[in-house]
Motif scaffolding. Sequence first.
Motif, PDB file in Angstrom:
ATOM      1  N   SER A 280      26.532  18.190  47.337  1.00  0.00           N
ATOM      2  CA  SER A 280      25.244  18.871  47.410  1.00  0.00           C
ATOM      3  C   SER A 280      24.273  18.206  46.441  1.00  0.00           C
ATOM      4  O   SER A 280      24.612  17.920  45.296  1.00  0.00           O
ATOM      5  N   SER A 281      23.045  17.939  46.947  1.00  0.00           N
ATOM      6  CA  SER A 281      22.015  17.330  46.111  1.00  0.00           C
ATOM      7  C   SER A 281      20.676  17.933  46.488  1.00  0.00           C
ATOM      8  O   SER A 281      20.154  17.680  47.579  1.00  0.00           O
ATOM      9  N   GLU A 282      20.154  18.756  45.602  1.00  0.00           N
ATOM     10  CA  GLU A 282      18.879  19.430  45.837  1.00  0.00           C
ATOM     11  C   GLU A 282      18.869  20.169  47.175  1.00  0.00           C
ATOM     12  O   GLU A 282      17.883  20.159  47.918  1.00  0.00           O
ATOM     13  N   THR A 302      18.073  19.954  53.759  1.00  0.00           N
ATOM     14  CA  THR A 302      18.165  21.256  53.081  1.00  0.00           C
ATOM     15  C   THR A 302      18.239  22.424  54.061  1.00  0.00           C
ATOM     16  O   THR A 302      18.857  23.437  53.776  1.00  0.00           O
TER      17      THR A 302
END
Length: 569
Positions: A280-282, A302
């Motif tokens: 998970s990244s931003e 997202t």
Amino acid sequence: MINFKQKIAEEIAKEISMSQEEIYGYIEVPTDEKMGDFSFPCFKLAKSLKKAPQMIAEELKQKLTFEEEIIQKIEVVNGYLNFYIEPKAFVATTLTELSEKQEDYGKSKEGNGKNIVIDYSAPNIAKPFHIGHLRSTVIGGAIYKIYGFLGYHCTGVNHLGDYGTQFGKLIEGYKRWGEEYQIEENPIDELTKIYVRINNLCKEDETVLEACRDNFKKLEEGDPYCVEIWNKFRELSLKEFQKVYDLLQITFDSWNGEAFYSDKMSEVVEILKEKNLLKSSEGAMVVDLSEKEMPPCIIEKTNGSTTYATRDLAAILYRARTYDFYKALYVTSYEQILHFKQVFETAKNLNLDEKYTDNLVHIPFGMIQLKEGKMSTREGNVIKLEDLLNEAISRVMKIMEEKNPNLEKKEEIAKKIGIGAVIFNDLYNSRIKDEIFDWDTMLNFNGETGPYMQYIYVRTKSLLEKAEYMPNIEDINFAKLEDEASIRVVKLLYGFQDILKQAAEKYEPYILARYLIRLAQSFSSFYNENKILGEEKQVQDARLYLTYSVGLVLKVGANLLGIQMPDRM
């Protein structure tokens, strides 16, 4: 046909401890014809033999013997061993092979049993098929034809841009203003207007952009209304695109675009999850590529929707399984270099054999620019490819009306010259260079252009028509073609297959395009220095046969670039 390079490699291999194959790879064709026809650099041997290259070359020169009378002389220059082929051997082997193979001259079977997948053109649905798509289309089309000529089984894929957030935008625009536009009558122009309008609204209102993203998410989930509108956009667009492909004579074996992989992306996600590679990244799900000094490869945005990368990874899985490819080639602009580095690196984790993941090749090219600068669909300043091709035909018609008003089938000839000029202009320089679009350069009948090459071809046809006969190869006295101008032409003809192999290996059609100009120019010099008709019969026959051979190779080579040759102009 005698492979002179092979013969030289065989003899050198008898005298040194290096494989024949390795020697063959080192043998060069000198750029200066005064330095011989083939050259072997002895620097490669200096370390192992502990001698100066010049000395090695001198010793080899004394030892080498050739059973057949194919070598005129061998010279040593600065550590190079230069070989000069007997002119008669060049003429005999080249013209005999041409007479036997005809339009198959230059063909090979090196690719038999090997599958090549070529991904090219790939316009975006519901957007103009504009000048910016020209390069991928004609470069990919030429690579497809060249590889096929060398015996490979090619699958041309038009990976249509028929998925992504832009369709969320179009759907939103259509919902709001669809009834204001004549989409059925003029689909691409009207959809472009909607796209520009909704895009401007997105810049002003973040909630509109969110609604567009939501539309795409619904499309992915199979929402009936969104799918129905998307299908309509796709069908209308393909009908418009086909007009351009018909003009360029470009065909595809598969039209599977991004949407085709919508039900195949979950496997990619699952494999990456199982290997604990998704992070998970931003709010997005990514594959960390920091060890490879690259930004992360985004797999899910997202809002949970997929990306170009996800679809490209699903396509790699599908193509490996479906086509069992020897190589998978991707012909796109250099703006996507990083994207494909990320995708290819991530693909190594998809449980595929290395023979697939090691043979994914991105073939980048520079941009076409107008003199006014870069184009943008969002800003609405693009030149449609169909309009450009028709403009090229129209300009050639005007030139022909002035220069040869009584020419028959002017429309057909103008089409071949105009479209040929556009294609040749695109393929004449290394693909990585940016191209400034310039009509004056492109349609010049005297420069290094498509029309010039076609003009020389027409001249060869005209000479044969005036002669009113075609000599038989059995009647040709090869000794009548040993003057400098004739030999220069013959040597170029001899090298045709090697040129095709270089163009394929480097994915560079410009190698073939430039060769065809050199051949046309060398024939022009031959024509200016030698009287062809009205000479003594043996001389006339030999020169006519050489003329015929040049025309044949120009036509075969041009066809591989996607250019048709007119018989008159």
